[in-house]
Scaffold this motif. Structure first.
Motif, mmCIF file in Angstrom:
data_model
loop_
_atom_site.group_PDB
_atom_site.id
_atom_site.type_symbol
_atom_site.label_atom_id
_atom_site.label_comp_id
_atom_site.label_asym_id
_atom_site.label_seq_id
_atom_site.Cartn_x
_atom_site.Cartn_y
_atom_site.Cartn_z
ATOM 1 N N GLU A 181 71.723 55.765 53.706
ATOM 2 C CA GLU A 181 70.915 55.683 52.481
ATOM 3 C C GLU A 181 70.544 54.247 52.118
ATOM 4 O OE1 GLU A 181 75.202 56.761 51.297
ATOM 5 O OE2 GLU A 181 73.742 57.298 52.857
ATOM 6 N N GLU A 182 71.198 53.265 52.718
ATOM 7 C CA GLU A 182 70.874 51.861 52.469
ATOM 8 C C GLU A 182 69.820 51.331 53.437
ATOM 9 O OE1 GLU A 182 75.276 50.394 50.888
ATOM 10 O OE2 GLU A 182 74.840 50.362 53.036
ATOM 11 N N SER A 183 69.455 52.124 54.431
ATOM 12 C CA SER A 183 68.466 51.688 55.421
ATOM 13 C C SER A 183 67.054 51.968 54.919
ATOM 14 C CB SER A 183 68.686 52.407 56.753
ATOM 15 O OG SER A 183 68.394 53.791 56.630
ATOM 16 N N ILE A 184 66.088 51.363 55.572
ATOM 17 C CA ILE A 184 64.688 51.515 55.144
ATOM 18 C C ILE A 184 64.230 52.967 55.220
ATOM 19 C CG2 ILE A 184 62.296 50.925 55.774
ATOM 20 C CD1 ILE A 184 63.327 48.130 56.535
ATOM 21 N N GLY A 185 64.621 53.673 56.279
ATOM 22 C CA GLY A 185 64.204 55.070 56.432
ATOM 23 C C GLY A 185 64.989 56.051 55.592
ATOM 24 N N GLY A 186 66.146 55.612 55.043
ATOM 25 C CA GLY A 186 66.974 56.485 54.229
ATOM 26 C C GLY A 186 67.801 57.454 55.071
ATOM 27 N N ARG A 187 68.566 58.283 54.383
ATOM 28 C CA ARG A 187 69.399 59.282 55.065
ATOM 29 C C ARG A 187 68.533 60.409 55.598
ATOM 30 N NH1 ARG A 187 74.513 60.795 55.805
ATOM 31 N NH2 ARG A 187 75.344 59.022 54.645
ATOM 32 N N THR B 248 63.434 44.808 59.559
ATOM 33 C CA THR B 248 62.347 45.681 60.042
ATOM 34 C C THR B 248 62.684 47.165 59.964
ATOM 35 O OG1 THR B 248 63.146 45.623 62.327
ATOM 36 C CG2 THR B 248 61.600 43.888 61.651
ATOM 37 N N GLY B 249 63.953 47.494 59.845
ATOM 38 C CA GLY B 249 64.348 48.902 59.855
ATOM 39 C C GLY B 249 64.438 49.489 61.249
ATOM 40 N N ALA B 250 64.391 48.645 62.281
ATOM 41 C CA ALA B 250 64.420 49.138 63.660
ATOM 42 C C ALA B 250 65.850 49.416 64.110
ATOM 43 C CB ALA B 250 63.781 48.115 64.589
ATOM 44 N N PHE B 251 65.996 50.433 64.957
ATOM 45 C CA PHE B 251 67.303 50.824 65.474
ATOM 46 C C PHE B 251 67.385 50.588 66.978
ATOM 47 C CE2 PHE B 251 66.976 53.347 61.614
ATOM 48 C CZ PHE B 251 68.260 53.291 61.096
ATOM 49 N N THR B 252 68.589 50.340 67.461
ATOM 50 C CA THR B 252 68.880 50.286 68.884
ATOM 51 C C THR B 252 70.090 51.189 69.136
ATOM 52 O OG1 THR B 252 68.143 47.986 68.994
ATOM 53 C CG2 THR B 252 69.453 48.813 70.830
ATOM 54 N N PRO B 253 69.996 52.201 70.024
ATOM 55 C CA PRO B 253 68.792 52.574 70.773
ATOM 56 C C PRO B 253 67.731 53.162 69.850
ATOM 57 C CG PRO B 253 70.502 54.231 71.058
ATOM 58 C CD PRO B 253 71.147 53.110 70.310
ATOM 59 N N ASP B 254 66.489 53.078 70.291
ATOM 60 C CA ASP B 254 65.375 53.507 69.460
ATOM 61 C C ASP B 254 65.134 55.015 69.532
ATOM 62 O OD1 ASP B 254 61.924 53.566 69.472
ATOM 63 O OD2 ASP B 254 63.044 52.845 67.761
ATOM 64 N N ARG B 255 65.597 55.646 70.608
ATOM 65 C CA ARG B 255 65.401 57.089 70.763
ATOM 66 C C ARG B 255 66.716 57.717 71.210
ATOM 67 N NH1 ARG B 255 59.869 57.904 70.590
ATOM 68 N NH2 ARG B 255 60.083 60.087 71.112
ATOM 69 N N VAL B 256 66.952 58.943 70.746
ATOM 70 C CA VAL B 256 68.170 59.660 71.120
ATOM 71 C C VAL B 256 67.823 61.079 71.536
ATOM 72 C CG1 VAL B 256 69.762 58.333 69.694
ATOM 73 C CG2 VAL B 256 68.554 60.272 68.692
ATOM 74 N N VAL C 267 64.090 57.155 66.083
ATOM 75 C CA VAL C 267 64.954 56.962 64.923
ATOM 76 C C VAL C 267 64.539 55.793 64.048
ATOM 77 C CG1 VAL C 267 66.954 58.046 65.973
ATOM 78 C CG2 VAL C 267 66.586 55.614 66.307
ATOM 79 N N SER C 268 63.680 54.912 64.545
ATOM 80 C CA SER C 268 63.228 53.777 63.741
ATOM 81 C C SER C 268 62.001 54.170 62.924
ATOM 82 C CB SER C 268 62.874 52.586 64.646
ATOM 83 O OG SER C 268 64.010 52.135 65.337
ATOM 84 N N PRO C 269 61.808 53.567 61.742
ATOM 85 C CA PRO C 269 60.611 53.852 60.951
ATOM 86 C C PRO C 269 59.342 53.520 61.733
ATOM 87 C CG PRO C 269 62.211 52.616 59.663
ATOM 88 C CD PRO C 269 62.696 52.608 61.077
ATOM 89 N N ALA C 270 58.276 54.280 61.482
ATOM 90 C CA ALA C 270 57.016 54.055 62.195
ATOM 91 C C ALA C 270 56.352 52.752 61.767
ATOM 92 C CB ALA C 270 56.069 55.222 61.947
ATOM 93 N N SER C 271 56.600 52.340 60.506
ATOM 94 C CA SER C 271 55.974 51.132 59.984
ATOM 95 C C SER C 271 56.542 49.886 60.635
ATOM 96 C CB SER C 271 56.184 51.059 58.471
ATOM 97 O OG SER C 271 55.779 49.806 57.986
ATOM 98 N N ASP C 272 55.669 48.903 60.876
ATOM 99 C CA ASP C 272 56.101 47.629 61.436
ATOM 100 C C ASP C 272 56.295 46.568 60.359
ATOM 101 O OD1 ASP C 272 56.131 48.503 64.045
ATOM 102 O OD2 ASP C 272 53.986 48.121 64.301
ATOM 103 N N GLY C 273 56.142 46.973 59.094
ATOM 104 C CA GLY C 273 56.250 46.006 58.011
ATOM 105 C C GLY C 273 57.641 45.431 57.897
ATOM 106 N N LYS C 274 57.735 44.153 57.615
ATOM 107 C CA LYS C 274 59.033 43.495 57.512
ATOM 108 C C LYS C 274 59.492 43.489 56.063
ATOM 109 C CE LYS C 274 58.905 40.598 61.603
ATOM 110 N NZ LYS C 274 59.206 39.269 62.135
ATOM 111 N N VAL C 275 60.782 43.679 55.867
ATOM 112 C CA VAL C 275 61.365 43.687 54.540
ATOM 113 C C VAL C 275 62.576 42.777 54.560
ATOM 114 C CG1 VAL C 275 62.386 45.125 52.745
ATOM 115 C CG2 VAL C 275 60.627 46.082 54.230
#
Length: 218
Positions: A67-73, A129-137, A201-209
């Motif tokens: 819930e603290e991440s950009i994409g939320g829970r 950026t809200g990006a995750f590693t790994p990016d796909r599961v 799993v990462s947000p589609a937006s590339d916007g930086k926060v």
């Protein structure tokens, strides 16, 4: 004449105030938030420092809750899931209120009993950026969602895929009583192999926060 600042030195350990629990670099800890209605923050201790006045500070690497991440829970996030972020900070050691264990995803799923201090991590998270590693599961079931260890699933004896009981028309109670299960695809005459699907799993937006500053308790 200006006074010389007391020098800092690295120390091996810190005893949590009011307890006999010892914290060392590499340990995971629970840190008191300023808003006591919120759950404690979770961090990994990277280094412990003490100044000439015996004030102890810890350099930490934060874990984020979904819930603290950009994409939320999201639906597949477990109740005890955390993301290891690239967000580092220096905090007063007196805000540490306990220790915890952050397991690998694989080891967490093997636990016979999950205690209050048990968490798990399967993703690293970039706070800006809200990006995750790994990016796909990998995904499972008809709903094509990643695995949530909190949810009961049944395995097909044919394709070996896993299914949520509700997605195959069963109740949780019925699923617990099963001795054997074959999914509708395997029980049909269609022998075509299902392609392996992955889930972004990462947000589609590339916007930086900018990462939010975390307020600690007193």
């Amino acid at each position: 004449m200006a006074k010389t600042r007391p020098g800092k030195r690295d120390i091996d350990s810190y005893t949590i105030k009011g307890t006999n629990k010892i914290v060392r670099a590499g340990d995971c800890v629970l840190m008191r938030p300023s808003d006591t209605s919120k759950p404690p923050y979770v961090a990994r201790v990277e280094k412990i420092e003490q100044d000439g006045r015996n004030n102890v500070k810890v350099r930490v690497r934060w874990y984020y809750r979904p819930e603290e991440s950009i994409g939320g829970r999201r639906q597949f996030h477990g109740a005890k899931e955390l993301f290891l972020s690239d967000h580092y900070d220096i905090q007063s050691a007196h805000t540490i209120e306990g220790k915890c264990v952050v397991h690998s995803f694989k080891n967490y799923t093997k636990l016979e009993n999950v205690g209050a201090e048990d968490y798990y991590c399967r993703f690293e998270y970039k706070a800006a950026t809200g990006a995750f590693t790994p990016d796909r599961v990998a995904v499972y079931c008809k709903c094509e969602m990643p695995y949530n260890p909190d949810d009961l699933m049944v395995q097909c004896e044919g394709c070996k895929d896993w299914y949520h009981p509700a997605c195959v028309g069963m109740t949780i109670e019925e699923a617990k009583k099963l001795d054997h299960f074959v999914c509708s695809e395997c029980s049909s005459d269609d022998d075509l192999k299902k392609p392996q699907v992955t889930f972004p799993v990462s947000p589609a937006s590339d916007g930086k926060v900018e990462p939010k500053r975390r307020k600690r308790g007193p």
